[in-house]
Design an enzyme around this catalytic site. Structure first.
Site, mmCIF file in Angstrom:
data_model
loop_
_atom_site.group_PDB
_atom_site.id
_atom_site.type_symbol
_atom_site.label_atom_id
_atom_site.label_comp_id
_atom_site.label_asym_id
_atom_site.label_seq_id
_atom_site.Cartn_x
_atom_site.Cartn_y
_atom_site.Cartn_z
ATOM 1 C CB CYS A 19 -0.807 0.228 1.143
ATOM 2 S SG CYS A 19 -1.531 -2.107 1.447
ATOM 3 N NE ARG B 122 4.718 1.106 -2.279
ATOM 4 C CZ ARG B 122 5.775 0.278 -1.652
ATOM 5 N NH1 ARG B 122 7.490 1.347 -1.809
ATOM 6 N NH2 ARG B 122 5.936 0.102 -1.030
ATOM 7 C CD1 TRP C 90 -2.270 -5.365 -3.612
ATOM 8 C CD2 TRP C 90 -1.463 -6.347 -2.068
ATOM 9 N NE1 TRP C 90 -2.040 -6.536 -4.927
ATOM 10 C CE2 TRP C 90 -1.471 -7.568 -3.699
ATOM 11 C CE3 TRP C 90 -2.197 -7.113 -1.075
ATOM 12 C CZ2 TRP C 90 -1.257 -8.754 -3.853
ATOM 13 C CZ3 TRP C 90 -0.959 -8.138 -0.708
ATOM 14 C CH2 TRP C 90 -0.994 -8.744 -1.807
ATOM 15 C CG ASN D 4 1.217 1.069 3.985
ATOM 16 O OD1 ASN D 4 0.789 1.077 3.687
ATOM 17 N ND2 ASN D 4 2.740 1.307 2.770
ATOM 18 N N GLY D 5 1.402 -2.253 6.555
ATOM 19 C CA GLY D 5 1.624 -3.483 7.070
ATOM 20 C C GLY D 5 0.734 -4.118 7.438
ATOM 21 C CD GLU E 211 12.620 -11.852 -14.784
ATOM 22 O OE1 GLU E 211 12.212 -12.297 -13.597
ATOM 23 O OE2 GLU E 211 12.136 -10.533 -15.369
ATOM 24 C CE LYS F 66 9.045 -8.955 -15.956
ATOM 25 N NZ LYS F 66 9.630 -9.762 -14.756
ATOM 26 C CD GLU G 147 5.345 -9.689 -12.956
ATOM 27 O OE1 GLU G 147 6.377 -9.756 -13.500
ATOM 28 O OE2 GLU G 147 4.843 -9.622 -12.040
ATOM 29 C CG HIS H 220 13.145 -35.967 -16.468
ATOM 30 N ND1 HIS H 220 13.330 -37.010 -16.284
ATOM 31 C CD2 HIS H 220 13.974 -35.091 -17.280
ATOM 32 C CE1 HIS H 220 14.168 -36.364 -16.996
ATOM 33 N NE2 HIS H 220 15.022 -36.107 -17.069
ATOM 34 C CE LYS I 115 8.469 -1.829 -8.961
ATOM 35 N NZ LYS I 115 8.834 -2.924 -10.181
HETATM 36 C C1 AGP Z 1 8.416 -8.624 -10.934
HETATM 37 O O1 AGP Z 1 8.107 -8.405 -12.166
HETATM 38 C C2 AGP Z 1 7.605 -8.479 -9.754
HETATM 39 N N1 AGP Z 1 7.316 -8.097 -9.537
HETATM 40 C C3 AGP Z 1 8.412 -9.713 -8.621
HETATM 41 O O2 AGP Z 1 8.474 -10.384 -8.828
HETATM 42 C C4 AGP Z 1 9.219 -8.756 -7.650
HETATM 43 O O3 AGP Z 1 10.880 -9.245 -8.352
HETATM 44 C C5 AGP Z 1 9.149 -9.756 -6.192
HETATM 45 O O4 AGP Z 1 7.957 -8.729 -5.757
HETATM 46 C C6 AGP Z 1 10.818 -9.054 -5.518
HETATM 47 O O5 AGP Z 1 10.881 -7.348 -5.190
HETATM 48 P P1 AGP Z 1 11.905 -7.101 -5.182
HETATM 49 O O6 AGP Z 1 12.961 -7.167 -6.414
HETATM 50 O O7 AGP Z 1 11.788 -5.084 -4.880
HETATM 51 O O8 AGP Z 1 12.835 -7.387 -3.565
#
Ligand code: AGP
Length: 608
Positions: free
Chosen positions: A2, A27, A74, A100-101, A481, A485, A488, A504, A603
């Site tokens: 958040c 975020r 969030w 937040n938290g 990776e 991408k 997400e 496998h 984020k």
């Molecule tokens: C990546 O596209 C993601 N949004 C997510 O996996 C991100 O890399 C992960 O949450 C780690 O974040 P950070 O690098 O800020 O620790």
């Protein structure tokens, strides 16, 4: 996750807070709210969805309201709705709080408060805070906030205003970041410096267990136990371009295109051609200390974890140091063997990811050498690690990480070079690597030139609902990776696999409707990769091949060929992932997806 922002000063607070929320929206973005001090009362407005919905609820007379707090949410406890959106208040609406938290003992606290007659209006854990403040208020807002926070177990970054204390914001943190911005006749607070940098460069980061009292003319820091704290302001050097996305339709595309420059910034001043070495002063290790490192453990999440996986290949292959990569969320629970000569490398774009931060603390407690790779300067992970290497990728706004990933891998390659030169890597090998690293930005420019062809292939594939990504060696993490991408931002199921592992089990899923993205660059293991592609073709899976330069090795399998420039095995994951980012972007775009702020994601993940 958040976002928090607050303002007290001579200007109307509403406009500042809306602007801050928009900058923090990346975020978390399922609902938002603002509380403003309005004479001797608190006025609160909330809305679900994006910040523009809240902006449309601009309250009458807001220009006369100069102190306020705001939040973009969030959801963790309670569905996204207006009643669960922050700020939360006590029943009489005298104390407004953004949080937040996670408050772990919220159920017990709520039961106790309800038994004492408090009526709750939301399903959130956060709402206990204003009720607790009301319980403890005895004429001093800061004292009431401190007393309330002492009841809480869990994590928090909060900002509080009260109708009983004009022009004042109280803020505090434990495990969730808070930064204070110092302005002229105004002071500000936010959970992320991004919300403040267009107004001020002078900031103070709160540490865990600290709180601050902000008025337009003063910022007073103290601990929750009321011990005064003195701290110099730091200067933020980030540029947040005023035009946001500029000519690009999405931040993700802008950030993909920024990669040649962001990698250049990561490299700048860090390569010594004469010594055939890298210079990473933030590491702060003497040659003798480096020589004593006998193991490297990376701890990270998501894309940063994938970058760490690439790094583990570098450390073993280039530096000759055994390396492993841990999901940061597992690190402290599996009681890892960490010895004094273990180098623990937390990797985090945001520097605030809760699991990675917990890993840092565990590693510090176990006496390891801890050096972080973070992008956000002054972030909690960077500060608590004590030493580290900043990425200098510049602000990354799109939820899907792009330029941070390529900078992380580039920095890991420089670190492997430095550690390698400290032990078995001779001058000639060092020189070769220095040249390869220096060439990365130009290679990325070449990849970007392929965007129109990659776009065509992505559009032609965008009907698929299941995809596999396969790779070998350093390209195995690149496959992971690439798949991350795609899933997400396009909400399509995509799985990264080691090419040899496919047979496998997962090969059972291959059929004509399941494309396989095969990373077949010209690096060791390519022959085996060609065999793995044959296996997929035999199951009639359409192939999208990534190859080096004009290589025709995959021409017999497919027309869907993405060409990245020839490079060594070390640089191939960087160029290849950029091609896969472009593929994911156009795939998602073709499906009409929300790209910069995909559903359910945030984020920076500041809860465990
Ligand atoms: C990546 O596209 C993601 N949004 C997510 O996996 C991100 O890399 C992960 O949450 C780690 O974040 P950070 O690098 O800020 O620790």
């Amino acid at each position: 996750m958040c976002g928090i922002v607050g303002y007290t000063g001579p200007k109307p607070a509403f406009a500042f807070l809306i602007d801050g929320l928009k900058r923090l929206e990346y975020r978390g973005y399922d609902s938002a709210g603002i509380s403003l001090l309005n004479g001797d009362s608190v006025l609160t407005v909330k809305s679900i969805g994006k910040v523009v919905n809240l902006e449309a609820k601009r309250p009458t007379g807001e220009r006369k309201m100069h102190t306020g707090i705001a939040h973009t949410r969030w959801a963790t406890h309670g569905i996204p709705s207006e009643r669960n959106a922050h700020p939360h208040t006590d029943e009489k609406g005298q104390f407004a709080v953004v949080h937040n938290g996670i408050i772990e003992n919220h159920a017990d606290l709520r039961k106790r408060l309800e038994a004492a007659g408090h009526k709750f209006a939301s399903d959130t854990d956060s709402e206990v805070i204003p009720h607790l403040i009301e319980e403890f208020y005895n004429g001093d807002l800061a004292e009431a906030v401190a007393a309330a926070l002492r009841q809480i177990s869990g994590t928090y970054g909060i900002a509080v205003i009260s109708s009983k204390d004009p022009d004042t914001i109280i803020t505090a943190r434990l495990g969730s970041p808070i930064v204070i911005g110092l302005g002229k006749d105004a002071n500000m607070v936010a959970s992320d410096v991004t919300a403040l940098v267009t107004y001020t460069r002078d900031v103070i980061y709160l540490n865990d267990g600290e709180m601050a009292i902000l008025t337009p003319s003063k910022v007073e820091l103290r601990t929750l136990a009321n011990v005064p704290v003195q701290r110099q302001a730091s200067q933020v050097s980030w540029e947040i371009s005023a035009d946001g996305k500029g000519a690009y339709d999405h931040y993700m595309l802008k950030e993909i295109y920024e990669q040649p420059e962001s990698v250049e910034n990561s490299i700048r001043g860090r390569l010594n051609f004469k010594a055939a070495n890298a210079v990473l002063s933030g590491l702060n290790l003497t040659p003798r200390e480096m020589a004593q490192i006998n193991r490297i453990v990376v701890a990270a999440c998501g894309s940063s974890f994938h970058a760490g996986l690439v790094g583990s290949y570098y450390f073993e292959d280039i530096s000759g140091i055994p390396a492993s990569v841990e999901q940061a969320a597992e690190f402290r629970y599996r009681n890892p063997i960490i010895e004094p000569n273990t180098l623990v490398l937390p990797i985090s774009q945001s520097g605030e990811t809760a699991d990675t931060l917990a890993a840092v603390r565990e590693a510090v407690n176990k006496g390891a050498i801890v050096a972080s790779l973070c992008n956000v300067v002054g972030s909690t992970i960077a500060r608590e690690s004590g030493r580290g290497i900043y990425l200098h990728a510049g602000p990354e706004i799109s939820v899907a990480s792009t330029k941070a990933f390529t900078c992380q891998v580039t920095v890991l390659l420089m670190l492997a070079l430095l550690l390698g030169r400290n032990r078995r890597l001779n001058h000639e090998w060092g020189e070769n690597l220095v040249r390869e690293i220096e060439a990365i930005p130009d290679l990325l420019r070449e990849v970007l030139k392929q965007a129109p062809r990659i776009e065509q292939i992505a559009k032609a594939t965008a009907h698929a609902n299941d995809l596999f990504y396969i790779g070998r060696g350093c390209l195995y993490p690149a496959a992971l990776e690439g798949a991350l991408k795609l899933k997400e931002i396009s909400y399509v199921h995509a799985e990264g696999y080691h090419a040899a592992e496919l047979k496998h089990g997962p090969i059972a899923l291959l059929e004509p409707s399941v494309p396989v993205v095969a990373l077949c660059n010209n690096i060791p293991g390519k022959d085996k990769m060609l065999g793995n592609i044959q296996e997929c073709c035999a199951r009639k899976a359409p192939i999208i091949a990534v190859v080096s330069g004009d290589d025709d090795c995959c021409d017999k399998f497919t027309d869907s060929i993405i060409r990245v420039p020839e490079s060594s095995r070390f640089v191939a994951p960087i160029t290849t992932v950029v091609a896969l980012q472009i593929f994911a972007y156009y795939f998602a775009r073709e499906r009409g997806c929300e790209i910069d702020q995909p559903r359910n994601l945030a984020k920076s993940v500041t809860v465990e």
